[in-house]
Structures are given as C-alpha cells and as structure tokens.
Design an enzyme around this catalytic site. Structure first.
Site, PDB file in Angstrom:
ATOM      1  N   LYS A  80       0.807  -1.231   0.000  1.00  0.00           N
ATOM      2  CA  LYS A  80       0.000   0.000   0.000  1.00  0.00           C
ATOM      3  C   LYS A  80       0.832   1.269   0.000  1.00  0.00           C
ATOM      4  O   LYS A  80       0.553   2.206  -0.734  1.00  0.00           O
ATOM      5  CB  LYS A  80      -0.848   0.000   1.275  1.00  0.00           C
ATOM      6  CG  LYS A  80      -2.293   0.140   1.069  1.00  0.00           C
ATOM      7  CD  LYS A  80      -3.053   0.078   2.397  1.00  0.00           C
ATOM      8  CE  LYS A  80      -2.211  -0.334   3.559  1.00  0.00           C
ATOM      9  NZ  LYS A  80      -2.705   0.159   4.853  1.00  0.00           N
TER      10      LYS A  80
ATOM     11  N   ARG B 165     -10.442   2.963  10.079  1.00  0.00           N
ATOM     12  CA  ARG B 165     -10.080   1.641  10.568  1.00  0.00           C
ATOM     13  C   ARG B 165     -11.201   1.040  11.411  1.00  0.00           C
ATOM     14  O   ARG B 165     -11.109  -0.086  11.874  1.00  0.00           O
ATOM     15  CB  ARG B 165      -8.821   1.788  11.394  1.00  0.00           C
ATOM     16  CG  ARG B 165      -8.054   0.527  11.532  1.00  0.00           C
ATOM     17  CD  ARG B 165      -6.619   0.881  11.788  1.00  0.00           C
ATOM     18  NE  ARG B 165      -5.895  -0.253  12.259  1.00  0.00           N
ATOM     19  CZ  ARG B 165      -4.569  -0.273  12.296  1.00  0.00           C
ATOM     20  NH1 ARG B 165      -3.872   0.763  11.872  1.00  0.00           N
ATOM     21  NH2 ARG B 165      -3.947  -1.317  12.729  1.00  0.00           N
TER      22      ARG B 165
ATOM     23  N   ARG C  43      11.170  -9.556   4.841  1.00  0.00           N
ATOM     24  CA  ARG C  43      11.503  -8.155   5.092  1.00  0.00           C
ATOM     25  C   ARG C  43      12.575  -8.046   6.175  1.00  0.00           C
ATOM     26  O   ARG C  43      12.530  -8.739   7.184  1.00  0.00           O
ATOM     27  CB  ARG C  43      10.232  -7.421   5.511  1.00  0.00           C
ATOM     28  CG  ARG C  43      10.396  -5.933   5.683  1.00  0.00           C
ATOM     29  CD  ARG C  43       9.117  -5.230   5.409  1.00  0.00           C
ATOM     30  NE  ARG C  43       8.190  -5.341   6.534  1.00  0.00           N
ATOM     31  CZ  ARG C  43       7.007  -4.743   6.571  1.00  0.00           C
ATOM     32  NH1 ARG C  43       6.604  -4.025   5.541  1.00  0.00           N
ATOM     33  NH2 ARG C  43       6.226  -4.885   7.606  1.00  0.00           N
TER      34      ARG C  43
ATOM     35  N   ARG D 227      11.600  -7.414  11.977  1.00  0.00           N
ATOM     36  CA  ARG D 227      10.690  -6.720  12.888  1.00  0.00           C
ATOM     37  C   ARG D 227       9.875  -7.742  13.661  1.00  0.00           C
ATOM     38  O   ARG D 227       9.478  -8.762  13.101  1.00  0.00           O
ATOM     39  CB  ARG D 227       9.732  -5.844  12.068  1.00  0.00           C
ATOM     40  CG  ARG D 227       9.954  -4.360  12.278  1.00  0.00           C
ATOM     41  CD  ARG D 227       9.116  -3.547  11.322  1.00  0.00           C
ATOM     42  NE  ARG D 227       7.684  -3.839  11.430  1.00  0.00           N
ATOM     43  CZ  ARG D 227       6.746  -3.184  10.773  1.00  0.00           C
ATOM     44  NH1 ARG D 227       7.090  -2.202   9.955  1.00  0.00           N
ATOM     45  NH2 ARG D 227       5.486  -3.484  10.917  1.00  0.00           N
TER      46      ARG D 227
ATOM     47  N   ARG E   6      -1.838 -11.510  12.321  1.00  0.00           N
ATOM     48  CA  ARG E   6      -2.060 -10.138  11.832  1.00  0.00           C
ATOM     49  C   ARG E   6      -3.053 -10.136  10.681  1.00  0.00           C
ATOM     50  O   ARG E   6      -3.893  -9.245  10.567  1.00  0.00           O
ATOM     51  CB  ARG E   6      -0.735  -9.538  11.330  1.00  0.00           C
ATOM     52  CG  ARG E   6       0.175  -9.041  12.423  1.00  0.00           C
ATOM     53  CD  ARG E   6       1.512  -8.627  11.851  1.00  0.00           C
ATOM     54  NE  ARG E   6       1.493  -7.318  11.218  1.00  0.00           N
ATOM     55  CZ  ARG E   6       2.460  -6.866  10.412  1.00  0.00           C
ATOM     56  NH1 ARG E   6       3.494  -7.622  10.133  1.00  0.00           N
ATOM     57  NH2 ARG E   6       2.385  -5.657   9.899  1.00  0.00           N
TER      58      ARG E   6
HETATM   59  P1  ADP Z   1       0.009  -1.249  12.219  1.00  0.00           P
HETATM   60  O1  ADP Z   1      -0.198  -2.032  10.969  1.00  0.00           O
HETATM   61  O2  ADP Z   1       1.159  -1.710  13.050  1.00  0.00           O
HETATM   62  O3  ADP Z   1      -1.228  -1.024  13.002  1.00  0.00           O
HETATM   63  P2  ADP Z   1      -0.058   1.593  11.414  1.00  0.00           P
HETATM   64  O4  ADP Z   1       1.111   2.376  10.958  1.00  0.00           O
HETATM   65  O5  ADP Z   1      -1.236   1.517  10.529  1.00  0.00           O
HETATM   66  O6  ADP Z   1       0.561   0.166  11.712  1.00  0.00           O
HETATM   67  O7  ADP Z   1      -0.564   2.148  12.806  1.00  0.00           O
HETATM   68  C1  ADP Z   1       0.255   2.216  13.940  1.00  0.00           C
HETATM   69  C2  ADP Z   1      -0.601   2.451  15.181  1.00  0.00           C
HETATM   70  O8  ADP Z   1      -1.240   3.722  15.099  1.00  0.00           O
HETATM   71  C3  ADP Z   1      -1.736   1.468  15.364  1.00  0.00           C
HETATM   72  O9  ADP Z   1      -1.325   0.303  16.044  1.00  0.00           O
HETATM   73  C4  ADP Z   1      -2.745   2.274  16.178  1.00  0.00           C
HETATM   74  O10 ADP Z   1      -2.360   2.314  17.542  1.00  0.00           O
HETATM   75  C5  ADP Z   1      -2.574   3.667  15.611  1.00  0.00           C
HETATM   76  N1  ADP Z   1      -3.510   3.949  14.498  1.00  0.00           N
HETATM   77  C6  ADP Z   1      -3.174   4.253  13.216  1.00  0.00           C
HETATM   78  N2  ADP Z   1      -4.259   4.495  12.467  1.00  0.00           N
HETATM   79  C7  ADP Z   1      -5.327   4.347  13.308  1.00  0.00           C
HETATM   80  C8  ADP Z   1      -6.738   4.468  13.151  1.00  0.00           C
HETATM   81  N3  ADP Z   1      -7.292   4.798  11.977  1.00  0.00           N
HETATM   82  N4  ADP Z   1      -7.523   4.244  14.241  1.00  0.00           N
HETATM   83  C9  ADP Z   1      -7.007   3.914  15.437  1.00  0.00           C
HETATM   84  N5  ADP Z   1      -5.684   3.784  15.644  1.00  0.00           N
HETATM   85  C10 ADP Z   1      -4.844   4.008  14.607  1.00  0.00           C
END
Ligand code: ADP
Ligand code: ZN
Length: 217
Positions: free
Chosen positions: A13, A88, A122, A155, A166
């Site tokens: 993405k 999300r 990765r 990671r 996941r």
């Molecule tokens: P991951 O795939 O590890 O969740 P992201 O970079 O998408 O990675 O997000 C990192 C963290 O930021 C998430 O674990 C969450 O705590 C927070 N986060 C990001 N986007 C959102 C969202 N739309 N709603 C709620 N929490 C979010």
C-alpha cells in the site's frame, strides 16, 4: 481526488500511495506515520497516543477523527488526498463520510502466500530503519545495511508465527469497512499479487478511468 487505500500488511500500500501521490500531486496521509511522528516529537498528542501505540491498540475514534479532520483541512489537501490507515473502524468511516467523503476506495488484495513471503523476507536496519527484502530488495552484503553498515533485523511483527494472526485481525477489522464502501459503490478491488512495478500502472489507470468517467480528466 479523495482516495482511501485499504489493504492487509505487506500488500504494498505504501509503495502504491507514494506513486499515486507523485502522479496526481496529492498528499499521502498515513495515520500511523502521524502518530509515530507525534510520539517522537513528544507533543501533547504524542503523549496521549503513546499508550495505545506501545500496546498495538487502536487509538480512540474521537482522537483519530480529530487528527484526520485537522490534517485534511490543511492547504495541501485542497485538490485531494490519499488516506492510508484511516478509516479503521466503521465509526471512523461514518465520520469521514460526514466531513470529507472519499470519491474512490481502493481495496488491495493479495494471496496469503504472497503476503507471508513479503513480510517474512523483510529486513529492517536496526539503526537507520532502512527496509530491505532478502529476495526482492537484498542489501549488498547479507544482513548488513547498505546505508549505515548496521545489522539488519526482522521486525517483531514480521515473524512468521505472528503474520497469520495479523492477517486474521486485518480481515476481521476491515471486512465491515469494505462492505460499507461496497454498498456505497465506492470500492474498487485491485490484485497486488504481482510486484510493485506491475501493480502501480494498474492503480494509476484505475484512478484515471474514474476521473475520465467524471469528466475530470
Ligand atoms: P500497524 O499495521 O502496526 O497497526 P499503522 O502504521 O497503521 O501500523 O498504525 C500504527 C498504530 O497507530 C496502530 O497500532 C494504532 O495504535 C494507531 N492507528 C493508526 N491508524 C489508526 C486508526 N485509523 N484508528 C485507530 N488507531 C490508529
Ligand atoms: Zn542503516
């Protein structure tokens, strides 16, 4: 052009978003990046969300929605944006529909086997954060960062035993959001089994076709 990108971890993405951002001159907005940056800066928002990030929990909807609303009201979003990591939850999708309804939602899909191969291969530099892939983007010297010479590591959440979990979590979290946009006729699904150089032109032409349909291109 208001775009939302949806896709499981490892689907690529971020790479597609970067290409679309360049091609259409609209910013790529990742809520995960925003939160990590705020935590690093130690801002008030950063202190508020740190608790959730450290535990891999979702940041409460009220906070995320406010952050996104503020970000989208900035000048560089006037011609559109690419949202990555938001919405999300269904509540976030409904809120977004209220203040900046997306034109098009791209739903990236790939076979589990492809995702597992991408994530498990990765490698990340332990010092500078540069990203490699043992097969698709190998460093010059195995296990060593090209940029700074520090050791490369896997990671924690890219460990094979965690990847299936996941993916299951992703499906559970996003299936209502995907149905939400499908019902509104905004969803286009794009297969990302191929490598990025093959997927990017498909993404670009999908967006161009949409704009042409609206007489905006
Ligand atoms: P991951 O795939 O590890 O969740 P992201 O970079 O998408 O990675 O997000 C990192 C963290 O930021 C998430 O674990 C969450 O705590 C927070 N986060 C990001 N986007 C959102 C969202 N739309 N709603 C709620 N929490 C979010
Ligand atoms: Zn490095």
């Amino acid at each position: 052009m208001k775009l939302v990108f949806i896709g499981p971890p490892g689907v690529g993405k971020g790479t597609y978003a970067q290409a679309v951002s360049q091609r259409f001159q609209i910013p790529h907005i990742s809520t995960g990046d925003i939160f990590r940056e705020e935590v690093k800066r130690g801002s008030e928002l950063g202190r508020k969300v740190q608790y959730y990030l450290e535990r891999g929990l979702l940041v409460p909807d009220e906070i995320v929605v406010e952050v996104v609303k503020a970000r989208l009201s900035q000048d560089d979003c006037r011609r559109g944006f690419i949202l990555d990591g938001f919405p999300r939850t269904l509540a976030q999708a409904e809120a977004l529909e209220g203040f900046a309804p997306p034109d098009l939602v791209l739903n990236f899909v790939a076979d589990d086997s492809v995702i597992v191969e991408r994530l498990s291969g990765r490698r990340v530099c332990s010092k500078c954060g540069a990203i490699y892939h043992v097969k698709y983007m190998p460093p010059r010297f195995p296990g060593t960062c090209d940029k700074c010479g520090a050791p490369l590591v896997v990671r924690k959440d890219d460990r094979p035993e965690v990847i299936a979990e996941r993916l299951a979590l992703y499906r559970e979290q996003f299936s209502p959001i995907i149905s939400y946009y499908e019902r509104r006729g905004k969803l286009v699904t794009i297969s990302a089994n191929a490598q990025a150089p093959e997927v990017i032109p498909v993404v670009i032409s999908t967006i161009e076709r949409f704009l042409r349909g609206r007489g905006q291109l």
